[in-house]
Design an enzyme around this catalytic site. Sequence first.
Site, PDB file in Angstrom:
ATOM      1  N   THR A 133       2.973   4.135  -0.725  1.00  0.00           N
ATOM      2  CA  THR A 133       1.558   4.118  -0.328  1.00  0.00           C
ATOM      3  C   THR A 133       1.351   4.052   1.189  1.00  0.00           C
ATOM      4  OG1 THR A 133       1.538   1.729  -0.744  1.00  0.00           O
ATOM      5  CG2 THR A 133       0.701   3.132  -2.500  1.00  0.00           C
ATOM      6  N   LEU A 173      -2.244  -3.097  -7.548  1.00  0.00           N
ATOM      7  CA  LEU A 173      -2.804  -2.803  -8.865  1.00  0.00           C
ATOM      8  C   LEU A 173      -2.012  -3.499  -9.972  1.00  0.00           C
ATOM      9  CD1 LEU A 173      -4.811  -1.250 -10.621  1.00  0.00           C
ATOM     10  CD2 LEU A 173      -3.273   0.722 -10.522  1.00  0.00           C
ATOM     11  N   ALA A 212       4.385   3.362  -6.430  1.00  0.00           N
ATOM     12  CA  ALA A 212       4.055   4.447  -5.498  1.00  0.00           C
ATOM     13  C   ALA A 212       4.595   4.123  -4.112  1.00  0.00           C
ATOM     14  CB  ALA A 212       2.535   4.638  -5.421  1.00  0.00           C
ATOM     15  N   TYR A 235       1.271  12.496   2.429  1.00  0.00           N
ATOM     16  CA  TYR A 235       0.997  11.582   1.306  1.00  0.00           C
ATOM     17  C   TYR A 235       0.240  12.337   0.203  1.00  0.00           C
ATOM     18  CZ  TYR A 235      -1.328   7.792  -1.281  1.00  0.00           C
ATOM     19  OH  TYR A 235      -1.790   6.965  -2.264  1.00  0.00           O
ATOM     20  N   GLY A 294       2.925  -4.596  -6.946  1.00  0.00           N
ATOM     21  CA  GLY A 294       1.957  -4.084  -5.980  1.00  0.00           C
ATOM     22  C   GLY A 294       0.565  -4.606  -6.287  1.00  0.00           C
ATOM     23  N   LYS A 319       1.354  13.062  -3.645  1.00  0.00           N
ATOM     24  CA  LYS A 319       0.571  12.611  -4.799  1.00  0.00           C
ATOM     25  C   LYS A 319       0.224  13.790  -5.717  1.00  0.00           C
ATOM     26  CE  LYS A 319      -0.641   8.973  -5.590  1.00  0.00           C
ATOM     27  NZ  LYS A 319       0.066   7.874  -6.341  1.00  0.00           N
TER      28      LYS A 319
HETATM   29  N1  NAP Z   1      -4.257   1.048  -2.231  1.00  0.00           N
HETATM   30  C1  NAP Z   1      -5.229   1.949  -2.246  1.00  0.00           C
HETATM   31  O1  NAP Z   1      -6.284   1.781  -1.584  1.00  0.00           O
HETATM   32  C2  NAP Z   1      -5.098   3.196  -3.073  1.00  0.00           C
HETATM   33  C3  NAP Z   1      -6.057   4.200  -2.939  1.00  0.00           C
HETATM   34  C4  NAP Z   1      -5.948   5.341  -3.738  1.00  0.00           C
HETATM   35  C5  NAP Z   1      -4.916   5.465  -4.651  1.00  0.00           C
HETATM   36  N2  NAP Z   1      -3.989   4.482  -4.743  1.00  0.00           N
HETATM   37  C6  NAP Z   1      -2.907   4.655  -5.721  1.00  0.00           C
HETATM   38  O2  NAP Z   1      -2.960   3.568  -6.637  1.00  0.00           O
HETATM   39  C7  NAP Z   1      -1.634   3.251  -7.078  1.00  0.00           C
HETATM   40  C8  NAP Z   1      -1.330   1.776  -6.876  1.00  0.00           C
HETATM   41  O3  NAP Z   1      -1.499   1.473  -5.489  1.00  0.00           O
HETATM   42  P1  NAP Z   1      -1.198   0.011  -4.905  1.00  0.00           P
HETATM   43  O4  NAP Z   1      -2.098  -0.180  -3.715  1.00  0.00           O
HETATM   44  O5  NAP Z   1      -1.216  -0.992  -6.016  1.00  0.00           O
HETATM   45  O6  NAP Z   1       0.276   0.237  -4.364  1.00  0.00           O
HETATM   46  P2  NAP Z   1       1.277  -0.862  -3.755  1.00  0.00           P
HETATM   47  O7  NAP Z   1       0.571  -2.153  -3.563  1.00  0.00           O
HETATM   48  O8  NAP Z   1       1.934  -0.206  -2.588  1.00  0.00           O
HETATM   49  O9  NAP Z   1       2.312  -1.072  -4.932  1.00  0.00           O
HETATM   50  C9  NAP Z   1       3.259  -0.086  -5.277  1.00  0.00           C
HETATM   51  C10 NAP Z   1       4.424  -0.791  -5.919  1.00  0.00           C
HETATM   52  O10 NAP Z   1       5.370   0.200  -6.327  1.00  0.00           O
HETATM   53  C11 NAP Z   1       6.673  -0.289  -5.971  1.00  0.00           C
HETATM   54  N3  NAP Z   1       7.633   0.792  -5.870  1.00  0.00           N
HETATM   55  C12 NAP Z   1       7.941   1.567  -4.800  1.00  0.00           C
HETATM   56  N4  NAP Z   1       8.926   2.418  -5.117  1.00  0.00           N
HETATM   57  C13 NAP Z   1       9.240   2.188  -6.416  1.00  0.00           C
HETATM   58  C14 NAP Z   1      10.198   2.734  -7.302  1.00  0.00           C
HETATM   59  N5  NAP Z   1      11.044   3.703  -6.902  1.00  0.00           N
HETATM   60  N6  NAP Z   1      10.271   2.255  -8.561  1.00  0.00           N
HETATM   61  C15 NAP Z   1       9.437   1.274  -8.967  1.00  0.00           C
HETATM   62  N7  NAP Z   1       8.523   0.689  -8.163  1.00  0.00           N
HETATM   63  C16 NAP Z   1       8.424   1.153  -6.901  1.00  0.00           C
HETATM   64  C17 NAP Z   1       6.418  -0.971  -4.629  1.00  0.00           C
HETATM   65  O11 NAP Z   1       7.527  -1.779  -4.276  1.00  0.00           O
HETATM   66  P3  NAP Z   1       7.814  -2.025  -2.699  1.00  0.00           P
HETATM   67  O12 NAP Z   1       6.613  -2.738  -2.163  1.00  0.00           O
HETATM   68  O13 NAP Z   1       9.077  -2.831  -2.726  1.00  0.00           O
HETATM   69  O14 NAP Z   1       7.975  -0.647  -2.099  1.00  0.00           O
HETATM   70  C18 NAP Z   1       5.148  -1.751  -4.946  1.00  0.00           C
HETATM   71  O15 NAP Z   1       5.428  -2.966  -5.604  1.00  0.00           O
HETATM   72  C19 NAP Z   1      -0.699   4.191  -6.305  1.00  0.00           C
HETATM   73  O16 NAP Z   1      -0.410   5.316  -7.090  1.00  0.00           O
HETATM   74  C20 NAP Z   1      -1.521   4.620  -5.109  1.00  0.00           C
HETATM   75  O17 NAP Z   1      -1.137   5.900  -4.625  1.00  0.00           O
HETATM   76  C21 NAP Z   1      -4.051   3.361  -3.984  1.00  0.00           C
END
Ligand code: NAP
Length: 169
Positions: free
Chosen positions: A64, A13, A62, A127, A11, A131
């Site tokens: 997301t 991060l 996550a 969501y 993902g 969380k």
């Molecule tokens: N993006 C934002 O602006 C934002 C804002 C606030 C908080 N956050 C938090 O920051 C964290 C990282 O966010 P991000 O934007 O990097 O998220 P992301 O790009 O959606 O990456 C999440 C990764 O987790 C993988 N995943 C999903 N289900 C899984 C499982 N069961 N086991 C292992 N991996 C799994 C996803 O794979 P798939 O793609 O194949 O599903 C994806 O590679 C999350 O906790 C999110 O809630 C993000």
Amino acid sequence: MAIILITGAKGQLGNELKIVSQKYYGYDFIFTDIDSLDISDPVKTNKYIKNTRPDWIVNCAAYTQVDKAESDYQTALLVNGIAVKNISDSIKDSTCRFIHISSDYVYDGNSNIPYSESSQTNPLSAYGRSKLEGEKAALLHPGSMIIRTSWLYSSFGSNFVKNNDQVGK
Ligand SMILES: NC(=O)c1ccc[n+]([C@@H]2O[C@H](COP(=O)([O-])OP(=O)(O)OC[C@H]3O[C@@H](n4cnc5c(N)ncnc54)[C@H](OP(=O)(O)O)[C@@H]3O)[C@@H](O)[C@H]2O)c1
């Protein structure tokens, strides 16, 4: 050498952490994603963590899709809540430190003053509720810490910096 296990590393991060990790020698980083470590599977998660014996876990995995979570709460809860408990359970009685990423969606956004860590949570969305469940699950382990962020931006994936067509206007 300290072992640092990263989940959800494909993902936004997780990919950034891969780049950052190259500057840190003396640490053994293990990058996993759903294909190598599906944290929603309690048995595999426990086995993987017991085998690799990480000193730190950074949970970047996550669900997301904020809007989709309204109609797919079970999946959001599975990945954002239940799967976090799978990690906590797997490091129970160990000294492993656990960094879990959460969100400002755990608040209702109605406060007139800045939020602090101890502010009342009151998620208004599916969501956000998922969380918050993840936070509770992470805190079952005494060596846990939670980072609540409102936004992530990076050179990977979709984020407000890359998508904001208002920038420069
Ligand atoms: N993006 C934002 O602006 C934002 C804002 C606030 C908080 N956050 C938090 O920051 C964290 C990282 O966010 P991000 O934007 O990097 O998220 P992301 O790009 O959606 O990456 C999440 C990764 O987790 C993988 N995943 C999903 N289900 C899984 C499982 N069961 N086991 C292992 N991996 C799994 C996803 O794979 P798939 O793609 O194949 O599903 C994806 O590679 C999350 O906790 C999110 O809630 C993000």
